[in-house]
Design a protein around this motif. Structure first.
Motif, PDB file in Angstrom:
ATOM      1  N   LYS A  78       0.837  -1.205   0.000  1.00 36.75           N
ATOM      2  CA  LYS A  78       0.000   0.000   0.000  1.00 36.75           C
ATOM      3  C   LYS A  78       0.867   1.248   0.000  1.00 36.75           C
ATOM      4  O   LYS A  78       0.578   2.229  -0.688  1.00 36.75           O
ATOM      5  N   VAL A  81       2.261   1.916  -3.436  1.00 37.64           N
ATOM      6  CA  VAL A  81       1.252   2.539  -4.308  1.00 37.64           C
ATOM      7  C   VAL A  81       1.196   4.042  -4.046  1.00 37.64           C
ATOM      8  O   VAL A  81       1.165   4.852  -4.984  1.00 37.64           O
ATOM      9  N   ASP A  84       4.285   5.703  -5.464  1.00 37.56           N
ATOM     10  CA  ASP A  84       4.171   5.812  -6.924  1.00 37.56           C
ATOM     11  C   ASP A  84       3.265   6.979  -7.324  1.00 37.56           C
ATOM     12  O   ASP A  84       3.547   7.706  -8.287  1.00 37.56           O
TER      13      ASP A  84
END
Length: 126
Positions: A78, A81, A84
């Protein structure tokens, strides 16, 4: 069909006879043990129970650790993510800044060129 059933029954009887022979053999072996041998066997059984208990504890700890690691992996995924997303947002912002910088540099170069010509024209006319 009855031949197969008959063969299965014979095989089951043979299996039962083998199991009975093994049980009887083990019982005979236990009866032949001396008192000292029985005591040693009891100690070995106690030691094996302790070993089994230790292994059960170790397995429980390993399972708990695997669970914690699984949770940490999910948490890390998580977080990756989110990182990113931040990289994509900052990259877009950086591209805008780089474009604006190039525009400002072109404008600066044009102004410097104009200033140089104006100064050159003033000094030439003097």
């Amino acid at each position: 069909m009855s031949e197969e059933t008959g063969k299965e029954e014979e095989e089951a009887k043979r299996q039962q006879e083998m199991e009975k022979m093994m049980r009887d053999g083990m019982n005979d072996a236990l009866k032949r043990l001396t008192k000292r041998g029985r005591m040693e066997l009891a100690c070995l059984m106690d030691a094996s129970k302790g070993s089994i208990s230790g292994l059960d504890s170790m397995i429980a700890n390993l399972r708990a650790m695997r669970h914690r690691c699984g949770n940490q992996i999910e948490s890390d995924q998580k977080e990756i993510v989110e990182i990113d997303k931040n990289i994509a947002r900052l990259s877009a912002s950086q591209k805008k800044c780089a474009t604006r910088k190039r525009e400002n540099e072109k404008e600066r170069d044009l102004m410097q060129h104009s200033l140089k010509h104006a100064v050159g024209a003033l000094t030439a006319s003097s």
